[in-house]
Design an enzyme around this catalytic site. Structure first.
Site, PDB file in Angstrom:
ATOM      1  N   CYS A   1       0.844  -1.185   0.000  1.00 16.18           N
ATOM      2  CA  CYS A   1       0.000   0.000   0.000  1.00 16.18           C
ATOM      3  C   CYS A   1       0.883   1.240   0.000  1.00 16.18           C
ATOM      4  O   CYS A   1       2.120   1.151  -0.045  1.00 16.18           O
ATOM      5  CB  CYS A   1      -0.938   0.008   1.204  1.00 16.18           C
ATOM      6  SG  CYS A   1      -0.066   0.156   2.783  1.00 16.18           S
TER       7      CYS A   1
ATOM      8  N   ASP B   1       8.260  27.426 -32.161  1.00 16.33           N
ATOM      9  CA  ASP B   1       9.362  27.873 -33.001  1.00 16.33           C
ATOM     10  C   ASP B   1       8.883  27.805 -34.450  1.00 16.33           C
ATOM     11  O   ASP B   1       8.003  27.009 -34.780  1.00 16.33           O
ATOM     12  CB  ASP B   1      10.576  26.962 -32.789  1.00 16.33           C
ATOM     13  CG  ASP B   1      11.669  27.219 -33.799  1.00 16.33           C
ATOM     14  OD1 ASP B   1      12.151  28.360 -33.851  1.00 16.33           O
ATOM     15  OD2 ASP B   1      12.028  26.286 -34.537  1.00 16.33           O
TER      16      ASP B   1
ATOM     17  N   ASP C   1      16.504  26.110 -29.771  1.00 18.06           N
ATOM     18  CA  ASP C   1      15.279  26.069 -28.966  1.00 18.06           C
ATOM     19  C   ASP C   1      15.515  25.526 -27.564  1.00 18.06           C
ATOM     20  O   ASP C   1      14.634  25.627 -26.711  1.00 18.06           O
ATOM     21  CB  ASP C   1      14.222  25.194 -29.665  1.00 18.06           C
ATOM     22  CG  ASP C   1      13.930  25.662 -31.078  1.00 18.06           C
ATOM     23  OD1 ASP C   1      13.896  26.882 -31.287  1.00 18.06           O
ATOM     24  OD2 ASP C   1      13.747  24.807 -31.960  1.00 18.06           O
TER      25      ASP C   1
END
Length: 870
Positions: free
Chosen positions: A35, A498, A761
Site C-alpha cells: 500500500c 518555433d 530552442d
C-alpha cells in the site's frame, strides 16, 4: 497588417538554467509493497542512505528511482538494505537491465498465479460457509459451529497466512501497511469468536464467518487489482518486447554488398565467410557492423540501410500505421518490423542508445515521477495506518464505555447493513441473537474501522493514472516524462511554437539571388531571381534603361570603370565575365561558408550549389554565431554569411530596403572585407498540419504564439497563413533571447509550453513550464523537453496536451474518490449512523468495501483508454 519584432526588456525575470551535470539515477525493482504506507516507508529508508538526494517510489509498477550524487551510492548495497528491511529489491544497472525487467515480469506473473490459488481456496471456504446458513438443519454438518471454526482456521492458515505474516512483520518493523489492518481485523474477529465458543456463559455470539469472508473479499480485490495493474502496464511491457533477441551479422567483405572502402566498419569482428552470416545476441552488436534483416523480422538495432529496399512498420514506435519506404541511406530504428524486402544495414546505435531503449527509459522515468498533487496523499499515507489503528481504539473505547449506555437500543439488533450471518452456538443450528453484549458490539465496530480503511486507494490514485496515460502515449509516439509534467500541462494557457523546422518543414529552397557590389557610393545594383533564372545582363537592364553588359551598367552608375567581378573574382582564381558568373560565384562563396554550419539554411544553400554542379571552394576556420550566421576563411579571405544585424556588427552597410521579391522570405547576407557581396533569399513552407494544429489549440482555449529568429517580414508571411495576430508573433529573437521572451510571458502570469526542434530552442524548452520537442530534431532539444513527440506531426502537440489533461483529470478523480471513500467510510464503520438509522457494517462488509475501493481506482484509470482509442 504590419508585423514588427517584439523587443525584450533589459530587466528580465530569472531564467531557468539548462540542466548541468545531472545527478546519477539508480532504478530498483522493489517487492513487498502492499500500500501507500509501504511506498512511503521505502522512500524513508532510501533517503536515509548517504549520498541520496531524492527518492521516488511507484507503487503501481513497484519501482523506485533514486537521484544520488555521482559515484556516491553503491546500488547493490542499497538494494540489500531494502531487502533486509522486508522489501526484496534488485537494481537495474549495467547490462542486466533487460534481464532484470524480464525477471520482474515473471515474478509478477508468479505472484498473480499464487494469488489466484489463494483466492480459489478462499472462495471454496466462503461457499461452504454460506451453504451452512442456507441449508441450516438440512445439512447438520455444514451448520455445526465446529465446522465453521474449522473453516475460519483454514482461512487464516492457508489463504490468509501471507497477509497475516506480512502484516505482523510490517508492524514489527514500524512500517504498518494495509496487511497490518487486515491481519488485526481478521485475527481479532477469530480470537473473539474463539472466546465465545470456549466460554458460552459470556453470551457472546460467534462470528467465524467474518474472517473467512473478510480474507476472501480482500484476496478477490487484490487479484482484480493486480490484473488491472498488469493491463495498465501492458504498453510498457509491449514496448520492451520490441527489443529483438538476435541479430544476423554479415561480413562486410562479401561482394554482394558492393560497398566503398571508406564506408567499411572499422571495428567489425566477423571473419566468417561461409556461411555468409552468423547469428549473435542483439545486445552484442557493435556500432559499424553490418546486419542482414529478412522480411518479417525486427530491426535489431538503430542503423542505416546500405543495400536493398523495403517498407518498415514503425507503428510500435510512432503510432503511424502506414509502412514507410526505406532505401539505401535511410535510417531504421530497433524494434520496427521489416515488411517486404531483405536489406543489409549498418549499425549506428546499439544497446541503451537505440530509439526503443530510450523510449523505454523515458516511459519508465515517467512512471516514477509523481505529480505535485500526490504530495498530500503521500503525506497522509505515511501516517494513515497509525491513524486508523488509533481511530479503531477510540471507537472501541467510545462504544464500550459511552455509546452503548447513551443508546442502549443499538444492542437489540444487527442493523440493516449487517452482513453477519447471525450467532452461532454449540448446537447444530444457527439461531439469530437479537441481543449482543456491549463488549462484542464495540469490538465489531473497532474491527470494521480497521478493515474498511484503504491506504491502497491513496497510493494507487496517481501512479495508475500515470501508468495508463504514459502507456497510451507510448503507443502513439507521445512520451510524457512524468506526473509533474502532466500537472503543468493541465495548467497551460499559452503555446509558443518555433517557426523554422517546427511550424514549417525546415526544407528551405532558394528563390532569389541579389548580387551586390557596394562601396562608398554604390547601393543596390542588380536583382537576379532564381525562379525566373534570368541572365545577369538582362536583369541588370532594369537599372540602366537599355541593353548593355552588366559591367558597363555598373560603370555608368558608379561614375568610374569598375567591374563587379573584380570584387567576387578574388575567390575564383581567374577572371570571368560577370554576366555569366556573378550568381554562381555568390552561391559558391555562400556554400563554402555554410558548409561549416548545421542549419536548414546551410543545407538549402549547399543543396542548391550541388544541384547546379558548382565545386565547393576551399574553406577553413569555421565559426558559428547562433542566431546570427557563420563565417569562414574562403581561399584566404574571411567571409561572413548571416542576417542583417550581424552584418552591421561586422561594419558592413546593408540597404534598408530589399527588392519586393525578398519580402516575406529569409535573407542571407554574404560579405567580405567590409563589402556586401550579395543577398540570397530563401523560402520555407508550412507543415501540412500546422494550421489545423493551431486552430485545435485555440479551440482548447490556449493562446498560440510564434517565436523565431527570422526577420519580421518572413515571420509575417508565416503568421498570416496561420491566422496569428501581430501581438502573437515574436520575430528577430536570438537564441538566448528566446529564453528571455518565455521568462517575460511567465512573469505576466502565463503558463507556457514551447514547441521546438533545434539547438537554438533548447534554452526556451528548458525555461518553459512544459517543453515539447520533436524527436526528428536535435538530441539536445529532445533531452531538454518534457514531452517528446516521436512522429514528425504537429497534431501530436494537440494530442499530447489532450492526453495530459485527461490523465491529470483521472488523477484528480482518483484522489477525490480515495479521500472521499476513507473520509466517509471510516465514520460509517465506526458506527456514526448506528444510533439514528441502525446501520451497522460488519467486518466482512467493511472488508468488501475496502477491497473494491482500490479496484475502483485502477478501473477508473483504465477507463482513460476509452477516450483515446485508435
Amino acid at each position: 497588417m504590419q508585423f514588427l519584432p517584439k523587443t525584450i526588456p533589459e530587466i528580465q525575470p530569472e531564467i531557468l538554467p539548462v540542466n548541468e551535470s545531472p545527478p546519477e539515477l539508480v532504478t530498483f525493482d522493489v517487492g513487498g509493497m502492499k500500500c501507500a504506507g509501504c511506498a512511503k516507508a521505502v522512500e524513508r529508508q532510501l533517503m536515509q542512505y548517504s549520498g541520496v538526494i531524492s527518492a521516488c517510489v511507484n507503487l503501481a509498477v513497484e519501482v523506485a528511482t533514486v537521484e544520488c550524487e555521482p559515484g556516491a551510492v553503491d546500488a547493490e548495497a542499497l538494494a540489500k538494505k531494502l531487502t533486509d528491511n522486508g522489501f526484496p529489491s534488485q537494481s537495474r544497472s549495467g547490462e542486466n537491465q533487460w534481464e532484470a525487467e524480464a525477471a520482474t515480469i515473471e515474478r509478477r506473473r508468479q505472484e498473480i498465479r499464487q494469488q489466484i490459488k489463494q483466492l480459489t481456496i478462499a472462495l471454496i471456504l466462503i461457499i461452504l460457509s454460506g451453504l451452512g446458513h442456507v441449508l441450516g438443519t438440512k445439512a447438520p454438518i455444514l451448520s455445526n459451529i465446529w465446522f465453521h471454526w474449522g473453516l475460519a482456521t483454514l482461512a487464516l492458515l492457508l489463504p490468509g497466512r501471507p497477509i497475516i505474516v506480512d502484516g505482523c512483520r510490517s508492524l514489527w518493523r514500524n512500517a504498518p501497511n494495509m496487511n497490518t489492518l487486515v491481519a488485526l481485523g481478521a485475527v481479532t474477529a477469530y480470537t473473539a469468536s474463539n472466546a465465545a465458543l470456549l466460554f458460552p456463559r459470556m453470551g457472546w455470539e460467534c462470528f467465524f464467518d467474518e474472517p473467512v469472508m473478510l480474507l476472501g473479499f480482500i484476496l478477490l480485490g487484490k487479484t482484480l487489482e493486480q490484473q488491472a495493474r498488469r493491463r495498465a502496464a501492458s504498453a510498457l511491457q509491449a514496448l520492451m518486447a520490441l527489443q529483438p533477441a538476435k541479430a544476423r551479422l554479415v561480413d562486410f567483405k562479401l561482394p554482394t554488398l558492393d560497398v566503398r572502402s571508406e564506408e567499411l566498419p572499422l571495428n567489425s569482428t566477423s571473419e566468417v565467410y561461409d556461411p555468409q552470416y552468423i547469428e549473435i545476441p542483439a545486445d552484442r552488436v557493435r556500432v559499424g557492423e553490418w546486419l542482414q534483416v529478412l522480411p518479417g523480422e525486427k530491426i535489431p538495432v538503430d542503423g542505416e540501410v546500405c543495400e536493398g529496399k523495403t517498407t518498415i512498420d514503425e507503428s510500435m514506435l510512432t503510432g503511424e500505421s502506414m509502412p514507410v519506404l526505406k532505401q539505401p541511406g535511410d535510417t531504421v530504428a530497433a524494434g520496427t518490423i521489416n515488411k517486404s524486402g531483405a536489406v543489409v544495414m549498418r549499425a549506428t546505435r546499439t544497446g541503451k542508445e537505440t530509439t526503443v531503449a530510450q523510449m523505454v527509459a523515458l516511459v519508465q522515468a515517467a512512471q516514477t515521477r509523481k505529480a505535485p498533487i500526490q504530495n498530500l496523499a503521500d503525506t497522509v499515507a505515511g501516517y494513515f495506518v497509525y491513524g486508523v489503528m488509533a481511530i479503531s481504539v477510540l471507537t472501541f473505547l467510545f462504544w464500550y464505555f459511552a455509546g452503548t449506555h447513551i443508546w442502549p437500543s443499538v444492542l437489540l439488533g444487527h442493523g440493516a447493513m449487517d452482513m453477519g450471518h447471525g450467532a452461532m452456538n454449540m448446537g447444530n443450528e444457527l439461531p439469530i441473537i437479537h441481543y449482543q453484549s456491549p463488549l462484542l458490539l464495540s469490538l465489531k465496530l473497532a474491527i470494521a474501522v480497521l478493515v474498511i480503511a484503504c491506504p491502497c486507494a491513496l497510493g494507487l490514485a496517481t501512479p495508475t493514472a500515470i501508468l495508463v496515460g504514459s502507456g497510451i502515449g507510448a503507443e502513439r509516439g507521445l512520451l510524457i516524462r512524468g506526473g509533474d509534467v502532466l500537472e503543468r500541462v493541465h495548467q497551460l494557457d499559452t503555446v509558443v511554437f518555433d517557426k523554422t523546422g517546427t511550424l514549417t518543414t525546415g526544407n528551405l529552397t532558394l528563390t532569389d539571388y541579389l548580387p551586390i557590389f557596394q562601396d562608398s557610393e554604390l547601393g543596390l545594383n542588380s536583382d537576379i531571381n532564381v525562379g525566373n533564372r534570368q541572365d545577369a545582363c538582362s536583369t541588370s537592364d532594369g537599372f540602366s534603361g537599355d541593353k548593355q553588359d552588366v559591367c558597363s551598367t555598373i560603370d555608368g552608375v558608379s561614375g568610374e570603370k569598375q567591374n563587379v567581378s573584380s570584387t567576387i573574382d578574388g575567390f575564383s582564381g581567374n577572371r570571368q565575365d560577370a554576366c555569366s558568373t556573378i550568381d554562381s560565384k555568390l552561391l559558391q562563396i555562400a556554400a563554402a561558408v555554410e558548409r561549416g554550419a548545421c542549419h536548414p539554411i546551410a543545407a538549402a544553400i549547399l543543396q542548391e550549389a550541388q544541384q547546379q554542379g558548382l565545386p565547393l571552394l576551399a574553406a577553413e576556420d569555421f565559426c558559428t554565431e547562433p542566431g546570427f550566421g557563420v563565417s569562414a576563411l574562403v581561399e584566404g579571405r574571411r567571409v561572413f554569411a548571416g542576417n542583417a544585424e550581424w552584418m552591421m556588427e561586422q561594419g558592413v552597410a546593408v540597404a534598408t530596403e530589399l527588392s519586393g521579391s525578398l519580402q516575406g522570405k529569409t535573407a542571407v547576407y554574404v560579405a567580405s572585407g567590409g563589402v556586401l557581396l550579395g543577398v540570397i533569399g530563401l523560402k520555407d513552407t508550412l507543415r501540412p498540419d500546422a494550421k489545423a494544429a493551431v486552430e485545435r489549440l485555440r479551440g482548447m482555449g490556449l493562446r498560440v504564439m510564434m517565436l523565431t529568429g527570422d526577420t519580421a517580414s518572413a515571420a509575417a508571411a508565416t503568421a498570416q497563413q496561420l491566422g496569428l495576430a501581430a501581438a502573437d508573433v515574436l520575430a528577430g529573437v536570438r537564441p538566448e533571447g528566446k529564453a528571455r521572451a518565455i521568462a517575460t510571458l511567465q512573469a505576466q502570469g502565463c503558463k507556457v509550453a514551447v514547441v521546438g526542434d533545434g539547438i537554438n530552442d533548447a534554452p526556451a524548452l528548458a525555461q518553459a513550464d512544459v517543453g515539447i520537442g520533436l524527436h526528428c530534431g536535435t538530441d539536445v532539444a529532445v533531452e531538454t523537453a518534457q514531452i517528446v513527440l516521436m512522429r514528425n506531426a504537429l497534431m501530436d502537440v494537440v494530442e499530447s496536451i489532450e492526453l495530459g489533461r485527461a490523465t491529470f483529470n483521472k488523477i484528480r478523480q482518483n484522489l477525490f474518490w480515495a479521500f472521499g471513500y476513507n473520509t466517509l467510510g471510516i465514520p460509517v464503520a465506526a458506527g456514526i449512523l448506528l444510533p439514528a438509522t441502525g446501520i451497522l457494517l460488519s467486518p466482512a462488509a467493511a472488508g468488501a468495501f475496502m477491497a473494491f475501493s482500490s479496484v475502483s481506482v485502477v478501473t477508473n484509470s483504465l477507463l482513460l483508454r476509452r477516450g483515446f482509442r485508435a
